[in-house]
Design a protein around this motif. Sequence first.
Motif, short mmCIF file in Angstrom:
data_model
loop_
_atom_site.label_atom_id
_atom_site.label_comp_id
_atom_site.label_asym_id
_atom_site.label_seq_id
_atom_site.Cartn_x
_atom_site.Cartn_y
_atom_site.Cartn_z
N UNK A 216 0.79 -1.22 0.00
CA UNK A 216 0.00 0.00 0.00
C UNK A 216 0.83 1.27 0.00
N UNK A 217 2.11 1.20 0.34
CA UNK A 217 2.89 2.43 0.54
C UNK A 217 3.17 3.16 -0.78
N UNK A 218 3.56 2.46 -1.82
CA UNK A 218 3.95 3.09 -3.07
C UNK A 218 2.72 3.46 -3.90
N UNK A 219 2.63 4.73 -4.30
CA UNK A 219 1.54 5.16 -5.19
C UNK A 219 2.01 5.28 -6.62
N UNK A 220 3.10 6.00 -6.86
CA UNK A 220 3.61 6.18 -8.22
C UNK A 220 5.13 6.02 -8.24
N UNK A 221 5.63 5.57 -9.36
CA UNK A 221 7.07 5.50 -9.63
C UNK A 221 7.22 5.28 -11.13
N UNK A 222 7.40 6.38 -11.88
CA UNK A 222 7.41 6.24 -13.33
C UNK A 222 8.31 7.28 -13.98
N UNK A 223 8.69 6.97 -15.21
CA UNK A 223 9.40 7.91 -16.07
C UNK A 223 8.39 8.63 -16.95
N UNK A 224 8.57 9.92 -17.12
CA UNK A 224 7.67 10.74 -17.94
C UNK A 224 8.50 11.35 -19.07
N UNK A 225 8.21 10.93 -20.29
CA UNK A 225 8.97 11.41 -21.46
C UNK A 225 8.04 12.20 -22.37
N UNK A 226 8.41 13.44 -22.67
CA UNK A 226 7.63 14.28 -23.57
C UNK A 226 8.15 14.10 -24.99
N UNK A 227 7.40 13.36 -25.78
CA UNK A 227 7.80 13.08 -27.15
C UNK A 227 7.50 14.23 -28.09
N UNK A 228 6.41 14.97 -27.81
CA UNK A 228 6.01 16.12 -28.63
C UNK A 228 5.15 17.02 -27.75
N UNK A 229 4.79 18.17 -28.29
CA UNK A 229 3.99 19.10 -27.50
C UNK A 229 2.63 18.53 -27.13
N UNK A 230 2.15 17.57 -27.92
CA UNK A 230 0.84 16.97 -27.69
C UNK A 230 0.91 15.52 -27.24
N UNK A 231 2.12 14.99 -26.95
CA UNK A 231 2.26 13.58 -26.65
C UNK A 231 3.32 13.34 -25.58
N UNK A 232 2.91 12.61 -24.53
CA UNK A 232 3.83 12.16 -23.49
C UNK A 232 3.67 10.67 -23.26
N UNK A 233 4.72 10.06 -22.74
CA UNK A 233 4.70 8.63 -22.44
C UNK A 233 5.12 8.42 -20.99
N UNK A 234 4.32 7.69 -20.23
CA UNK A 234 4.64 7.32 -18.85
C UNK A 234 4.86 5.82 -18.79
N UNK A 235 5.88 5.39 -18.06
CA UNK A 235 6.16 3.96 -17.90
C UNK A 235 6.55 3.69 -16.45
N UNK A 236 5.89 2.72 -15.83
CA UNK A 236 6.15 2.37 -14.44
C UNK A 236 4.84 2.23 -13.70
N UNK A 237 4.83 2.66 -12.45
CA UNK A 237 3.58 2.69 -11.69
C UNK A 237 2.92 4.04 -11.95
N UNK A 238 1.91 4.04 -12.79
CA UNK A 238 1.35 5.26 -13.36
C UNK A 238 -0.02 5.58 -12.74
N UNK A 239 -0.48 6.81 -12.98
CA UNK A 239 -1.82 7.21 -12.59
C UNK A 239 -2.81 6.67 -13.63
N UNK A 240 -3.87 6.02 -13.18
CA UNK A 240 -4.84 5.45 -14.09
C UNK A 240 -5.69 6.54 -14.75
N UNK A 241 -5.98 6.41 -16.04
CA UNK A 241 -6.84 7.39 -16.72
C UNK A 241 -8.32 7.06 -16.50
N UNK A 242 -8.79 7.34 -15.30
CA UNK A 242 -10.19 7.08 -14.97
C UNK A 242 -10.86 8.41 -14.64
#
Length: 333
Positions: free
Chosen positions: A84-110
């Motif tokens: 329960x302790x870990x909420x997020x741990x991810x890399x955030x890469x901005x590929x373009x002004x309109x596009x990013x990529x997250x990899x790891x323990x990410x926030x859910x798109x809900x």
Amino acid sequence: MGKRFVSLLFWLCAGALPAQSFELSTSPVNWGGHLMIRYGADQSTGSVDTLSLRQAYLQASYQFDERLNAQIGFFADKFGSAKEALRTAFLDWRAASFLRLNAGRIILPTSREHASLLSDLEFINRSRAVSELFKNEPAGSDLGLKVLGRVKFFDYAAAMVNGAGDNVADDTQAKTVAARLAANWPEFGLAGYGYFGDQASGPDQTAVKNRWGGEMRLGPPEFPIRVEYHRGQDGGVHSLGWFIQAETILPLFSQEAYEKLAWLRTVRPALRFERWDPDIHQQNDKESVANYAINWYPTASLKIGVEYNDRREEAQAKQISNNAFAAHIQAKF
């Protein structure tokens, strides 16, 4: 890159030290978080006059360059539970002004109610529907990949995750897919999401686990009326829940009073009415909850609130005294 990675590990470890770790204004690591202390009296559980640490959250981000950063967030009050302790741990890469990529323990798109931190919500507890539908993902995160971005007034996100719950290995052969699309204007907002996958239901058996819904905002983001609608499917069981809520400034004073007593604008009453049906094919199992709160924001980082919740069961045989009162103080940093 190697030296920066070593620096990242050093400062993340240093974050566990309580004294000087928050004075790193010149460090490449940006710190943040919140502390929530709660007093409660709940007739349904018999807990009267309880004072507790509701939540202590710490997050840090490290900027490698203009396109890549790393983020980690954890609940300091749950260090005794690796699950329960870990909420997020991810890399955030901005590929373009309109596009990013997250990899790891990410926030859910809900939905906003599910994916936001408690400190960013108006009430001390999430709605009944969100708490029940996402009880295996209470922190709003999971292990996987996510693409997200913004095009004009549209925000989009899509993810592929384990779908087994908080920091739990995948228990099926398939991944869960989640997506969210939102449109936001100054006085109006609209969003929808879907979360589709499966879950282990027995030895070598799986069952459908689907969630979908939508949300609407009326008014400016500071003082809106918010509505969320949620549906769920767990195997053959279909559930439904919704709520409508509003938080506003005190409406009982004239403009002249606000000018003389500026602090009145920082006192905001809030109301939420919600409905939860755990199985739409069953009778007399619905629940209705009314939440009343008054929140005071003396500064941008401090919130003091009192809250009263009244929950009622549809079935007469299930009705118990569910009145709950809570007072809390919340500090962001």
